[in-house]
Design a protein around this motif. Structure first.
Motif, PDB file in Angstrom:
ATOM      1  N   ALA A 282       0.839  -1.211   0.000  1.00  0.00           N
ATOM      2  CA  ALA A 282       0.000   0.000   0.000  1.00  0.00           C
ATOM      3  C   ALA A 282       0.872   1.259   0.000  1.00  0.00           C
ATOM      4  CB  ALA A 282      -0.917  -0.014   1.217  1.00  0.00           C
ATOM      5  N   ALA A 283       1.939   1.236   0.795  1.00  0.00           N
ATOM      6  CA  ALA A 283       2.835   2.409   0.878  1.00  0.00           C
ATOM      7  C   ALA A 283       3.585   2.613  -0.432  1.00  0.00           C
ATOM      8  CB  ALA A 283       3.811   2.224   2.028  1.00  0.00           C
ATOM      9  N   ILE A 284       4.057   1.527  -1.047  1.00  0.00           N
ATOM     10  CA  ILE A 284       4.810   1.625  -2.305  1.00  0.00           C
ATOM     11  C   ILE A 284       3.905   2.103  -3.443  1.00  0.00           C
ATOM     12  CG2 ILE A 284       5.990   0.252  -4.099  1.00  0.00           C
ATOM     13  CD1 ILE A 284       7.304  -1.343  -1.797  1.00  0.00           C
ATOM     14  N   GLU A 285       2.677   1.562  -3.467  1.00  0.00           N
ATOM     15  CA  GLU A 285       1.734   1.936  -4.538  1.00  0.00           C
ATOM     16  C   GLU A 285       1.328   3.405  -4.465  1.00  0.00           C
ATOM     17  OE1 GLU A 285      -1.151  -1.095  -3.939  1.00  0.00           O
ATOM     18  OE2 GLU A 285      -0.076  -2.557  -5.184  1.00  0.00           O
ATOM     19  N   SER A 286       1.353   3.966  -3.250  1.00  0.00           N
ATOM     20  CA  SER A 286       0.949   5.373  -3.128  1.00  0.00           C
ATOM     21  C   SER A 286       2.146   6.332  -3.192  1.00  0.00           C
ATOM     22  CB  SER A 286       0.171   5.588  -1.827  1.00  0.00           C
ATOM     23  OG  SER A 286       0.992   5.294  -0.724  1.00  0.00           O
ATOM     24  N   THR A 287       3.333   5.780  -3.472  1.00  0.00           N
ATOM     25  CA  THR A 287       4.545   6.601  -3.602  1.00  0.00           C
ATOM     26  C   THR A 287       4.853   6.826  -5.078  1.00  0.00           C
ATOM     27  OG1 THR A 287       5.442   5.710  -1.542  1.00  0.00           O
ATOM     28  CG2 THR A 287       7.015   6.738  -3.029  1.00  0.00           C
ATOM     29  N   SER A 288       5.287   8.025  -5.394  1.00  0.00           N
ATOM     30  CA  SER A 288       5.587   8.345  -6.790  1.00  0.00           C
ATOM     31  C   SER A 288       7.009   7.899  -7.163  1.00  0.00           C
ATOM     32  CB  SER A 288       5.416   9.857  -6.954  1.00  0.00           C
ATOM     33  OG  SER A 288       6.021  10.285  -8.129  1.00  0.00           O
ATOM     34  N   PHE A 289       7.118   7.103  -8.226  1.00  0.00           N
ATOM     35  CA  PHE A 289       8.410   6.630  -8.743  1.00  0.00           C
ATOM     36  C   PHE A 289       8.660   7.289 -10.102  1.00  0.00           C
ATOM     37  CE2 PHE A 289       7.687   3.592  -5.519  1.00  0.00           C
ATOM     38  CZ  PHE A 289       8.855   2.895  -5.258  1.00  0.00           C
ATOM     39  N   ALA A 290       9.905   7.684 -10.348  1.00  0.00           N
ATOM     40  CA  ALA A 290      10.270   8.301 -11.629  1.00  0.00           C
ATOM     41  C   ALA A 290      11.061   7.304 -12.470  1.00  0.00           C
ATOM     42  CB  ALA A 290      11.112   9.543 -11.375  1.00  0.00           C
ATOM     43  N   GLU A 291      11.212   7.636 -13.736  1.00  0.00           N
ATOM     44  CA  GLU A 291      12.078   6.824 -14.608  1.00  0.00           C
ATOM     45  C   GLU A 291      13.528   7.032 -14.138  1.00  0.00           C
ATOM     46  OE1 GLU A 291      11.056   4.727 -18.445  1.00  0.00           O
ATOM     47  OE2 GLU A 291      10.049   5.267 -16.615  1.00  0.00           O
ATOM     48  N   PRO A 292      14.260   5.970 -13.799  1.00  0.00           N
ATOM     49  CA  PRO A 292      15.612   6.160 -13.258  1.00  0.00           C
ATOM     50  C   PRO A 292      16.622   6.602 -14.314  1.00  0.00           C
ATOM     51  CG  PRO A 292      15.170   3.829 -13.552  1.00  0.00           C
ATOM     52  CD  PRO A 292      13.894   4.539 -13.890  1.00  0.00           C
ATOM     53  N   ALA A 293      17.734   7.156 -13.834  1.00  0.00           N
ATOM     54  CA  ALA A 293      18.797   7.629 -14.727  1.00  0.00           C
ATOM     55  C   ALA A 293      19.537   6.469 -15.389  1.00  0.00           C
ATOM     56  CB  ALA A 293      19.780   8.485 -13.931  1.00  0.00           C
ATOM     57  N   CYS A 294      19.535   5.310 -14.727  1.00  0.00           N
ATOM     58  CA  CYS A 294      20.183   4.120 -15.300  1.00  0.00           C
ATOM     59  C   CYS A 294      19.431   2.888 -14.809  1.00  0.00           C
ATOM     60  CB  CYS A 294      21.664   4.052 -14.885  1.00  0.00           C
ATOM     61  SG  CYS A 294      21.897   3.712 -13.138  1.00  0.00           S
ATOM     62  N   PRO A 295      19.608   1.737 -15.450  1.00  0.00           N
ATOM     63  CA  PRO A 295      18.865   0.544 -15.037  1.00  0.00           C
ATOM     64  C   PRO A 295      19.238   0.076 -13.631  1.00  0.00           C
ATOM     65  CG  PRO A 295      19.959   0.197 -17.158  1.00  0.00           C
ATOM     66  CD  PRO A 295      20.477   1.472 -16.604  1.00  0.00           C
ATOM     67  N   ILE A 296      18.254  -0.499 -12.936  1.00  0.00           N
ATOM     68  CA  ILE A 296      18.507  -1.186 -11.670  1.00  0.00           C
ATOM     69  C   ILE A 296      18.275  -2.674 -11.913  1.00  0.00           C
ATOM     70  CG2 ILE A 296      16.125  -0.676 -10.882  1.00  0.00           C
ATOM     71  CD1 ILE A 296      17.426  -0.824  -7.961  1.00  0.00           C
ATOM     72  N   TYR A 297      19.177  -3.474 -11.382  1.00  0.00           N
ATOM     73  CA  TYR A 297      19.038  -4.935 -11.462  1.00  0.00           C
ATOM     74  C   TYR A 297      18.386  -5.373 -10.163  1.00  0.00           C
ATOM     75  CZ  TYR A 297      21.777  -4.893 -15.701  1.00  0.00           C
ATOM     76  OH  TYR A 297      22.193  -4.677 -16.992  1.00  0.00           O
ATOM     77  N   GLN A 298      17.094  -5.675 -10.227  1.00  0.00           N
ATOM     78  CA  GLN A 298      16.341  -5.907  -9.002  1.00  0.00           C
ATOM     79  C   GLN A 298      16.470  -7.344  -8.494  1.00  0.00           C
ATOM     80  OE1 GLN A 298      12.637  -3.561 -10.369  1.00  0.00           O
ATOM     81  NE2 GLN A 298      12.765  -3.137  -8.171  1.00  0.00           N
ATOM     82  N   ASN A 299      16.374  -7.466  -7.164  1.00  0.00           N
ATOM     83  CA  ASN A 299      16.554  -8.762  -6.498  1.00  0.00           C
ATOM     84  C   ASN A 299      15.624  -9.853  -7.026  1.00  0.00           C
ATOM     85  OD1 ASN A 299      17.103  -7.449  -3.090  1.00  0.00           O
ATOM     86  ND2 ASN A 299      18.349  -7.322  -4.934  1.00  0.00           N
ATOM     87  N   VAL A 300      14.395  -9.463  -7.326  1.00  0.00           N
ATOM     88  CA  VAL A 300      13.372 -10.445  -7.703  1.00  0.00           C
ATOM     89  C   VAL A 300      13.611 -11.036  -9.087  1.00  0.00           C
ATOM     90  CG1 VAL A 300      10.900 -10.704  -8.197  1.00  0.00           C
ATOM     91  CG2 VAL A 300      11.629  -9.462  -6.173  1.00  0.00           C
ATOM     92  N   THR A 301      14.059 -10.196 -10.032  1.00  0.00           N
ATOM     93  CA  THR A 301      14.188 -10.654 -11.421  1.00  0.00           C
ATOM     94  C   THR A 301      15.633 -10.865 -11.871  1.00  0.00           C
ATOM     95  OG1 THR A 301      14.242  -8.373 -12.204  1.00  0.00           O
ATOM     96  CG2 THR A 301      12.077  -9.434 -12.100  1.00  0.00           C
ATOM     97  N   ALA A 302      16.581 -10.218 -11.176  1.00  0.00           N
ATOM     98  CA  ALA A 302      18.005 -10.259 -11.573  1.00  0.00           C
ATOM     99  C   ALA A 302      18.194  -9.779 -13.019  1.00  0.00           C
ATOM    100  CB  ALA A 302      18.588 -11.657 -11.400  1.00  0.00           C
TER     101      ALA A 302
END
Length: 296
Positions: free
Chosen positions: A208-228
């Motif tokens: 709920a907290a993440i969904e209500s937080t605004s995220f922007a397009e990042p400056a570079c890719p992130i390699y996330q834990n879930v998908t690698a």
């Protein structure tokens, strides 16, 4: 290509961040802002607190996040990532560092995450164990054969995997893993089963907290834990961040993918040297070091 990596829980130490606070006005401002956001003087505990005080749930995760993010800020022009990744909690630091999340939003989410995880730990007693010297596939197979909840939680490097779940299931798994030839299968002194289905109540709360937080397009890719895998889309970043609490940290796979995508130099931003050690175990040819503070 330069990859920057951000550590997770366990990297904290007494005195962390004091050098940044004393040397850089920008760091001082951000630390003071953090005290206001959190509603208590986390700087007092970071700079002068005992190991036990630093281990408090409301302190540990925000403290590591602050050290990492503020360090990335004072690096100034020296911080030019082509890609980033963070280990568990470190993913939030990485997302602020690459511009996907605002500083205050990242800190608020990390604080909420810590509290939600604490609540989930108190709801059902659970634990984690470190397994050394076995292939990932063998650990996965044994976990799947145990009655009750026990799953691979952290793929740290080849031959080092952390499992997570119900206390009895983790203990049974440890016995079987030793029988299968594990060099060690050791229950860890942690508060609960992070990155397992036992964190479902925390995942729901944090979602709920993440969904209500605004995220922007990042400056570079992130390699996330879930998908690698490399992610740049804000909506995808949010979805993976929510899934992270109950899914394994695929660190081995993330580092391998970063190298395959051109990473030649890894810099660890934050307390400790755990991640650069893991990077070198994943690929002995990789160059890995700690972020160096600029002069002045």
């Amino acid at each position: 290509m330069k990859a920057y990596v951000f550590p997770g829980q366990g990297a904290q130490f007494s005195g962390m961040g004091l050098d940044l606070y004393e040397k850089y006005p920008q760091a001082q401002e951000l630390f003071e802002e953090a005290n206001d956001i959190l509603g208590f003087a986390i700087t007092d505990i970071m700079f002068e607190g005992t190991a036990d005080q630093l281990k408090e749930t409301k302190v540990t995760q925000p403290a590591i996040f602050l050290h990492s993010v503020i360090l990335s800020r004072v690096l100034g022009d020296g911080f030019r990532p082509d890609m980033v990744a963070g280990h568990s909690l470190g993913e939030f630091s990485a997302l602020v560092a690459n511009g996907a999340l605002k500083f205050e939003d990242g800190l608020t989410l990390v604080s909420k995450r810590a509290m939600a995880m604490q609540k989930a730990c108190e709801k059902t007693p659970s634990t984690m164990a470190a397994v050394l010297g076995l292939e990932d596939e063998v650990v996965e197979k044994i976990c799947a054969s145990i009655e009750g909840v026990v799953v691979p939680a952290n793929y740290n490097c080849p031959g080092q995997l952390v499992i997570s779940g119900e206390i009895s299931a983790v203990e049974k798994a440890c016995e079987k893993l030793k029988e299968a030839g594990a060099r060690r299968a050791l229950v860890l002194p942690v508060g609960g089963a992070f990155h397992s289905p036992m964190m479902e109540p925390a995942r729901e709360e944090l979602a709920a907290a993440i969904e209500s937080t605004s995220f922007a397009e990042p400056a570079c890719p992130i390699y996330q834990n879930v998908t690698a895998a490399a992610v740049k889309k804000a909506s995808e970043i949010q979805k993976n961040l929510i899934a992270q609490l109950t899914a394994p940290v695929r660190w081995t796979q993330s580092v391998k993918q970063m190298i395959a995508d051109g990473a030649s130099d890894f810099t660890e931003v934050g307390p400790g040297k755990v991640l650069q050690g893991l990077v070198k175990k994943i690929d002995p040819n990789a160059v890995a070091s700690s972020a160096e503070l600029p002069e002045g």
